[in-house]
Design an enzyme around this catalytic site. Structure first.
Site, mmCIF file in Angstrom:
data_model
loop_
_atom_site.group_PDB
_atom_site.id
_atom_site.type_symbol
_atom_site.label_atom_id
_atom_site.label_comp_id
_atom_site.label_asym_id
_atom_site.label_seq_id
_atom_site.Cartn_x
_atom_site.Cartn_y
_atom_site.Cartn_z
ATOM 1 N N CYS A 43 1.144 -1.181 -0.069
ATOM 2 C CA CYS A 43 0.680 0.011 -0.233
ATOM 3 C C CYS A 43 0.667 1.021 -0.202
ATOM 4 C CB CYS A 43 -1.234 -0.089 1.428
ATOM 5 S SG CYS A 43 -2.406 1.376 1.216
ATOM 6 N N LYS A 54 2.366 -9.544 0.232
ATOM 7 C CA LYS A 54 1.311 -9.084 -1.065
ATOM 8 C C LYS A 54 2.619 -8.250 -1.024
ATOM 9 C CE LYS A 54 -1.835 -7.590 -4.281
ATOM 10 N NZ LYS A 54 -2.009 -5.560 -3.975
ATOM 11 N N GLY A 84 -1.815 -7.417 -11.836
ATOM 12 C CA GLY A 84 -1.237 -5.928 -12.374
ATOM 13 C C GLY A 84 -2.014 -6.448 -13.913
ATOM 14 N N ASP A 85 -3.007 -5.687 -14.141
ATOM 15 C CA ASP A 85 -3.929 -5.065 -15.653
ATOM 16 C C ASP A 85 -4.323 -6.163 -16.265
ATOM 17 O OD1 ASP A 85 -2.526 -3.150 -15.248
ATOM 18 O OD2 ASP A 85 0.140 -3.326 -15.812
HETATM 19 C C1 LIG Z 1 -9.797 0.123 -5.309
HETATM 20 C C2 LIG Z 1 -8.536 -0.699 -4.830
HETATM 21 C C3 LIG Z 1 -7.681 -1.069 -3.332
HETATM 22 C C4 LIG Z 1 -6.667 -1.980 -3.258
HETATM 23 N N1 LIG Z 1 -6.763 -2.279 -2.084
HETATM 24 C C5 LIG Z 1 -5.699 -2.756 -1.309
HETATM 25 C C6 LIG Z 1 -5.424 -3.016 -0.568
HETATM 26 O O1 LIG Z 1 -6.018 -3.444 0.238
HETATM 27 N N2 LIG Z 1 -4.530 -3.907 -0.614
HETATM 28 C C7 LIG Z 1 -3.342 -4.449 -1.588
HETATM 29 O O2 LIG Z 1 -2.459 -5.405 -1.548
HETATM 30 N N3 LIG Z 1 -3.820 -3.986 -2.771
HETATM 31 C C8 LIG Z 1 -5.073 -3.293 -2.811
HETATM 32 N N4 LIG Z 1 -4.814 -2.793 -4.151
HETATM 33 C C9 LIG Z 1 -4.440 -3.059 -4.852
HETATM 34 C C10 LIG Z 1 -5.053 -4.489 -6.095
HETATM 35 O O3 LIG Z 1 -4.925 -5.339 -5.454
HETATM 36 C C11 LIG Z 1 -3.876 -4.949 -7.057
HETATM 37 O O4 LIG Z 1 -2.327 -5.400 -7.219
HETATM 38 C C12 LIG Z 1 -3.710 -4.520 -8.576
HETATM 39 O O5 LIG Z 1 -5.139 -3.154 -8.211
HETATM 40 C C13 LIG Z 1 -3.409 -4.175 -8.967
HETATM 41 O O6 LIG Z 1 -4.156 -5.488 -10.006
HETATM 42 P P1 LIG Z 1 -5.173 -5.235 -11.131
HETATM 43 O O7 LIG Z 1 -4.995 -4.152 -11.954
HETATM 44 O O8 LIG Z 1 -5.670 -6.029 -10.976
HETATM 45 O O9 LIG Z 1 -6.236 -4.303 -10.135
HETATM 46 C C14 LIG Z 1 -6.027 -2.094 -4.338
HETATM 47 C C15 LIG Z 1 -6.402 -1.714 -5.604
HETATM 48 C C16 LIG Z 1 -7.447 -0.760 -6.064
HETATM 49 C C17 LIG Z 1 -7.964 -0.695 -7.959
#
Ligand SMILES: Cc1cc2nc3c(=O)[nH]c(=O)nc-3n(C[C@H](O)[C@H](O)[C@H](O)COP(=O)(O)O)c2cc1C
Length: 348
Positions: free
Chosen positions: A101, A140, A202-203
């Site tokens: 985060c 993570k 990611g993505d």
């Molecule tokens: C609205 C939002 C909230 C997120 N909250 C967390 C979280 O609480 N803990 C965490 O490890 N990652 C968090 N992430 C990151 C996601 O787990 C992920 O790693 C990131 O969005 C990239 O993946 P994606 O492209 O599939 O969304 C968050 C992402 C988004 C968009």
């Protein structure tokens, strides 16, 4: 695919997303199939240890979500170990540590992604947790703090040595936040540097992206975040493709509407304290809120999901505006019914 002794049916998991991956959303995702693991929103280790109701609510889950990973954040090894024991006591299958985060409120307290700048301290947290619980401890992380401090391969090795059972890597730096692209070649390098399973993140917005990342990168698992907020069927679609079958045509509009209506129903039930199945909570949770506050809460949750869920839909922008100006759950249900259930409105 295994995390410690835990076997996942599918190597694709719902990523943790604060504000989004609540128990209602996770249940609905599971019902659509193909999702091997769900991760909660991040939960404060301090809040868990102090027994703060709000924090405990974030960690609630139901049986149908299993296997469930509860993600915690914090920077104090002793508190994180205590929190891990609480998570284990709640019956969770996995406890995950947030080292990704970038939000200053979290990252300035030796937590979230700032742990990537202190790998020895991060490893100490993992060691304390792994010796406090029997369930798998996972981490993570991001690629690193910024482009000059990309250390995911090194940190992954250190946390593996400290007892982590798996790691997930979002291939952006904290400095990037959500700009640019997730670096899947770096994720591949992490996978090559440890023996434990690596989930890439990611993505992955389309089901074939999930399948190709699994096939081509060395990651043994994939986390899907925003793609699942747009399309909760992405897991079952990816499983279909991975099994060599062809995808059936797009999810019907009525089914997309039904998902939102089900989400509202689950949220409403949640807050009135009706039975939502066998729930796992720590003691002292769930004082129902007054009805009006509850309705407001549900509307805000649907607005948050709607911001993602309506993207790419014909008329999605108008729907978003309409959802954002709705001020009762009844009107919200009506709006969803009209938009998704009445084909005449599509394309408007
Ligand atoms: C609205 C939002 C909230 C997120 N909250 C967390 C979280 O609480 N803990 C965490 O490890 N990652 C968090 N992430 C990151 C996601 O787990 C992920 O790693 C990131 O969005 C990239 O993946 P994606 O492209 O599939 O969304 C968050 C992402 C988004 C968009």
């Amino acid at each position: 695919m295994k995390i410690g002794a835990l076997t996942l049916d599918q190597p694709v998991a719902l990523a943790p997303m604060a504000g989004m991956t609540d128990t209602a959303f996770r249940r609905l995702v599971k019902r659509k199939g193909g999702c091997g693991l769900v991760v909660t929103e991040m939960v404060s280790s301090e809040g868990l240890v102090r027994g703060i109701d709000r924090t405990l609510e974030y960690a609630e889950y139901t049986e149908e979500e299993r296997p469930v990973s509860i993600q915690i954040f914090g920077g104090d090894p002793a508190v994180m170990a205590d929190a891990a024991q609480i998570v284990e006591g709640m019956g969770a299958d996995v406890v995950d540590i947030n080292m990704g985060c970038p939000v200053p409120k979290i990252a300035k307290h030796q937590a979230g992604c700032s742990l990537m700048r202190e790998p020895s301290h991060a490893a100490e947290i993992v060691r304390a947790m792994a010796s406090a619980v029997k369930i798998p401890v996972t981490v993570k992380m991001r690629a690193g703090w910024n482009e000059k401090e990309i250390n995911a391969p090194l940190l992954a090795k250190m946390v593996e040595d400290a007892g982590a059972a798996a790691v997930a890597v979002h291939g952006r730096t904290a400095a990037q936040s959500y700009t640019g692209e997730s670096d899947w070649s770096l994720i591949g390098r992490v996978a090559g540097s440890v023996a434990i399973p690596v989930f890439g993140s990611g993505d992955c917005v389309l089901p074939d992206q999930v399948v190709s990342r699994l096939r081509d990168t060395g990651a043994r698992g994939v986390l899907v975040g925003r793609g699942a907020l747009r399309n909760p069927w992405i897991f079952s679609q990816a499983a279909t493709l991975a099994a060599g079958r062809t995808l059936t045509p797009d999810v019907a509009l009525e089914d997309r509407g039904a998902f939102l209506l089900d989400y509202i129903d689950l949220l409403m039930r949640e807050r009135v304290g009706e039975s939502a199945g066998f729930r796992h909570t720590a003691p002292g949770v769930t004082a129902p809120e007054p009805a009006r506050g509850r309705e407001r809460w549900v509307i805000n949750k649907v607005r948050a999901l709607g911001a993602w869920y309506t993207k790419g839909l014909d008329g999605g922008a108008q729907l978003r505006v309409a959802i954002n100006s709705t001020d009762s759950v009844g009107a919200l249900r009506q709006l969803i019914h009209e938009f998704f259930g009445a084909p005449a409105l599509v394309g408007g």
